[in-house]
Design a protein around this motif. Structure first.
Motif, PDB file in Angstrom:
ATOM      1  N   VAL A   8       5.085  24.271  30.445  1.00  0.00           N
ATOM      2  CA  VAL A   8       5.456  25.063  29.262  1.00  0.00           C
ATOM      3  C   VAL A   8       5.051  26.518  29.471  1.00  0.00           C
ATOM      4  O   VAL A   8       4.459  27.149  28.613  1.00  0.00           O
ATOM      5  N   ILE A  11       9.650  29.545  31.490  1.00  0.00           N
ATOM      6  CA  ILE A  11      10.927  28.834  31.314  1.00  0.00           C
ATOM      7  C   ILE A  11      10.765  27.656  30.354  1.00  0.00           C
ATOM      8  O   ILE A  11      11.550  27.501  29.407  1.00  0.00           O
ATOM      9  N   ARG A  31       0.088  20.821  32.951  1.00  0.00           N
ATOM     10  CA  ARG A  31      -1.106  20.499  33.739  1.00  0.00           C
ATOM     11  C   ARG A  31      -2.338  20.577  32.849  1.00  0.00           C
ATOM     12  O   ARG A  31      -3.194  19.721  32.887  1.00  0.00           O
ATOM     13  N   HIS A  32      -2.407  21.628  32.034  1.00  0.00           N
ATOM     14  CA  HIS A  32      -3.515  21.773  31.089  1.00  0.00           C
ATOM     15  C   HIS A  32      -2.990  21.389  29.704  1.00  0.00           C
ATOM     16  O   HIS A  32      -2.152  22.095  29.135  1.00  0.00           O
ATOM     17  N   VAL A  52       2.001  13.994  31.091  1.00  0.00           N
ATOM     18  CA  VAL A  52       3.239  14.072  31.878  1.00  0.00           C
ATOM     19  C   VAL A  52       3.907  12.696  31.943  1.00  0.00           C
ATOM     20  O   VAL A  52       5.115  12.554  31.711  1.00  0.00           O
ATOM     21  N   GLU A  73       5.563  17.361  44.095  1.00  0.00           N
ATOM     22  CA  GLU A  73       4.363  16.529  43.857  1.00  0.00           C
ATOM     23  C   GLU A  73       4.608  15.536  42.727  1.00  0.00           C
ATOM     24  O   GLU A  73       4.253  14.364  42.829  1.00  0.00           O
ATOM     25  N   LEU A  74       5.217  16.024  41.644  1.00  0.00           N
ATOM     26  CA  LEU A  74       5.416  15.159  40.471  1.00  0.00           C
ATOM     27  C   LEU A  74       6.404  14.036  40.790  1.00  0.00           C
ATOM     28  O   LEU A  74       6.220  12.899  40.350  1.00  0.00           O
ATOM     29  N   ALA A 134      16.767  34.939  33.907  1.00  0.00           N
ATOM     30  CA  ALA A 134      15.345  35.244  33.803  1.00  0.00           C
ATOM     31  C   ALA A 134      14.822  34.669  32.492  1.00  0.00           C
ATOM     32  O   ALA A 134      15.571  34.521  31.518  1.00  0.00           O
ATOM     33  N   ALA A 135      13.532  34.343  32.472  1.00  0.00           N
ATOM     34  CA  ALA A 135      12.967  33.679  31.293  1.00  0.00           C
ATOM     35  C   ALA A 135      13.145  34.517  30.024  1.00  0.00           C
ATOM     36  O   ALA A 135      13.394  33.961  28.943  1.00  0.00           O
TER      37      ALA A 135
HETATM   38  N1  LIG Z   1      10.232  32.881  35.181  1.00  0.00           N
HETATM   39  C1  LIG Z   1      11.555  33.022  35.372  1.00  0.00           C
HETATM   40  O1  LIG Z   1      12.151  34.065  34.990  1.00  0.00           O
HETATM   41  C2  LIG Z   1      12.347  31.899  36.006  1.00  0.00           C
HETATM   42  C3  LIG Z   1      13.759  32.018  36.007  1.00  0.00           C
HETATM   43  C4  LIG Z   1      14.514  30.981  36.528  1.00  0.00           C
HETATM   44  C5  LIG Z   1      13.901  29.835  37.041  1.00  0.00           C
HETATM   45  N2  LIG Z   1      12.538  29.777  37.087  1.00  0.00           N
HETATM   46  C6  LIG Z   1      11.932  28.546  37.648  1.00  0.00           C
HETATM   47  O2  LIG Z   1      11.390  27.784  36.574  1.00  0.00           O
HETATM   48  C7  LIG Z   1      10.223  27.061  37.003  1.00  0.00           C
HETATM   49  C8  LIG Z   1       9.070  27.446  36.083  1.00  0.00           C
HETATM   50  O3  LIG Z   1       8.842  28.845  36.228  1.00  0.00           O
HETATM   51  P1  LIG Z   1       7.988  29.655  35.147  1.00  0.00           P
HETATM   52  O4  LIG Z   1       8.248  31.086  35.417  1.00  0.00           O
HETATM   53  O5  LIG Z   1       8.203  29.094  33.810  1.00  0.00           O
HETATM   54  O6  LIG Z   1       6.500  29.320  35.640  1.00  0.00           O
HETATM   55  P2  LIG Z   1       5.156  29.538  34.842  1.00  0.00           P
HETATM   56  O7  LIG Z   1       5.347  30.491  33.730  1.00  0.00           O
HETATM   57  O8  LIG Z   1       4.123  29.798  35.869  1.00  0.00           O
HETATM   58  O9  LIG Z   1       4.903  28.095  34.199  1.00  0.00           O
HETATM   59  C9  LIG Z   1       4.741  26.977  35.016  1.00  0.00           C
HETATM   60  C10 LIG Z   1       4.279  25.836  34.154  1.00  0.00           C
HETATM   61  O10 LIG Z   1       4.165  24.707  35.002  1.00  0.00           O
HETATM   62  C11 LIG Z   1       2.923  24.069  34.757  1.00  0.00           C
HETATM   63  N3  LIG Z   1       2.534  23.342  35.959  1.00  0.00           N
HETATM   64  C12 LIG Z   1       2.327  23.838  37.202  1.00  0.00           C
HETATM   65  N4  LIG Z   1       2.031  22.842  38.047  1.00  0.00           N
HETATM   66  C13 LIG Z   1       2.086  21.703  37.325  1.00  0.00           C
HETATM   67  C14 LIG Z   1       1.886  20.333  37.626  1.00  0.00           C
HETATM   68  N5  LIG Z   1       1.563  19.935  38.860  1.00  0.00           N
HETATM   69  N6  LIG Z   1       2.013  19.422  36.613  1.00  0.00           N
HETATM   70  C15 LIG Z   1       2.327  19.802  35.365  1.00  0.00           C
HETATM   71  N7  LIG Z   1       2.542  21.093  35.022  1.00  0.00           N
HETATM   72  C16 LIG Z   1       2.405  22.010  35.993  1.00  0.00           C
HETATM   73  C17 LIG Z   1       1.992  25.188  34.407  1.00  0.00           C
HETATM   74  O11 LIG Z   1       0.889  24.637  33.726  1.00  0.00           O
HETATM   75  P3  LIG Z   1      -0.520  25.409  33.562  1.00  0.00           P
HETATM   76  O12 LIG Z   1      -0.213  26.702  32.846  1.00  0.00           O
HETATM   77  O13 LIG Z   1      -1.280  24.445  32.750  1.00  0.00           O
HETATM   78  O14 LIG Z   1      -1.042  25.625  34.939  1.00  0.00           O
HETATM   79  C18 LIG Z   1       2.899  26.031  33.516  1.00  0.00           C
HETATM   80  O15 LIG Z   1       2.954  25.498  32.201  1.00  0.00           O
HETATM   81  C19 LIG Z   1      10.000  27.479  38.475  1.00  0.00           C
HETATM   82  O16 LIG Z   1      10.518  26.485  39.303  1.00  0.00           O
HETATM   83  C20 LIG Z   1      10.783  28.783  38.610  1.00  0.00           C
HETATM   84  O17 LIG Z   1      11.253  28.965  39.934  1.00  0.00           O
HETATM   85  C21 LIG Z   1      11.752  30.765  36.560  1.00  0.00           C
END
Ligand SMILES: NC(=O)c1ccc[n+]([C@@H]2O[C@H](COP(=O)([O-])OP(=O)(O)OC[C@H]3O[C@@H](n4cnc5c(N)ncnc54)[C@H](OP(=O)(O)O)[C@@H]3O)[C@@H](O)[C@H]2O)c1
Length: 220
Positions: A8, A11, A31-32, A52, A73-74, A134-135
């Motif tokens: 959460v 994205i 994760r948290h 999860v 991993e998941l 983008a998010a």
């Molecule tokens: N940001 C963008 O603009 C964007 C655009 C298009 C696609 N994406 C893709 O969308 C995905 C998420 O990106 P994001 O930007 O949203 O990342 P993010 O803001 O870093 O959020 C990642 C989330 O994943 C959780 N997480 C990480 N490892 C985990 C695990 N092993 N088990 C359960 N939860 C886990 C994190 O939890 P914690 O906070 O508890 O560590 C966090 O809630 C990525 O694959 C990215 O490539 C991102």
């Protein structure tokens, strides 16, 4: 239909807000645990937070809104729970090279989509979606007027297309299929010609514009 959103962050958080605004039930996990709990409380009765594994078990659709390595991993850890689920993968294979510049994390003949799809157990229904903007656009461009913005998706699986199109509409966007798993490279960055932060240079497309863009052959 219930949708699990695993992760959460940018994205997953934006998607959860969009879907609840569109009257969809979401089950949140991260994760948290406290991150998911806080967001579920903010979103109200259509959202709940859990582990999860419980999120996957209690949902029809599972969105892995976590980095590509965490998706791998998941899947390895929870493979037996994923059979029969629609698995939604928004990931981009993007990291940084030794000079700190953005770089692909999969070989040139693969995409995050081909990698994730190949790891899923038999019976899981793979679709690449919700990663083409983008998010901040996923959050801010939902229900855009006068014409909705498009979210491209890609799948080889007819059983995955209908539910994901429904979720894209509920989230406030128009769905358009960009192709199958082999075409996921078009909707990922780095390099995707149909990604907002790739070939679209920041633009969001309406349905007519998106159809024209998808019909253009991808530059080699
Ligand atoms: N940001 C963008 O603009 C964007 C655009 C298009 C696609 N994406 C893709 O969308 C995905 C998420 O990106 P994001 O930007 O949203 O990342 P993010 O803001 O870093 O959020 C990642 C989330 O994943 C959780 N997480 C990480 N490892 C985990 C695990 N092993 N088990 C359960 N939860 C886990 C994190 O939890 P914690 O906070 O508890 O560590 C966090 O809630 C990525 O694959 C990215 O490539 C991102």
């Amino acid at each position: 239909m219930t949708t699990a959103i695993i992760g959460v962050g940018q994205i997953g958080g934006a998607l959860a807000r969009d879907l609840v605004r569109g009257d969809e039930a979401v089950v949140l996990a991260s994760r948290h645990a406290e991150t998911a709990t806080t967001l579920a409380q903010e979103l109200g009765p259509l959202a709940r937070a859990t582990s999860v594994e419980d999120a996957i078990t209690s949902s029809d659709v599972v969105v892995f809104a976590v980095p590509l390595d965490a998706i791998k991993e998941l899947i390895s850890k929870d493979a037996e729970l994923l059979a029969d689920k629609v698995i939604v993968d928004p990931s981009n294979p993007i990291g940084v090279d030794e000079n700190g510049r953005p770089a692909r994390t999969v070989p040139d003949d693969q995409s995050a989509g081909t990698v994730v799809a190949s790891l899923l157990p038999a019976g899981a229904h793979y679709v690449k979606a919700f990663g083409t903007l983008a998010a901040d656009s996923l959050a801010g461009a939902a229900n855009r007027a006068p014409s909705r913005a498009v979210l491209f998706y890609a799948t080889d699986d007819d059983d995955a297309a209908a539910p994901v199109e429904g979720l894209i509409r509920a989230a406030g966007f128009d769905p358009l299929k960009a192709g199958g798993v082999a075409d996921t490279v078009r909707i990922e960055v780095p390099g995707g010609d149909l990604h907002q932060n790739g070939g679209l240079s920041g633009r969001l497309l309406d349905l007519d514009e998106a159809r024209q863009a998808a019909a253009r052959p991808r530059a080699a």
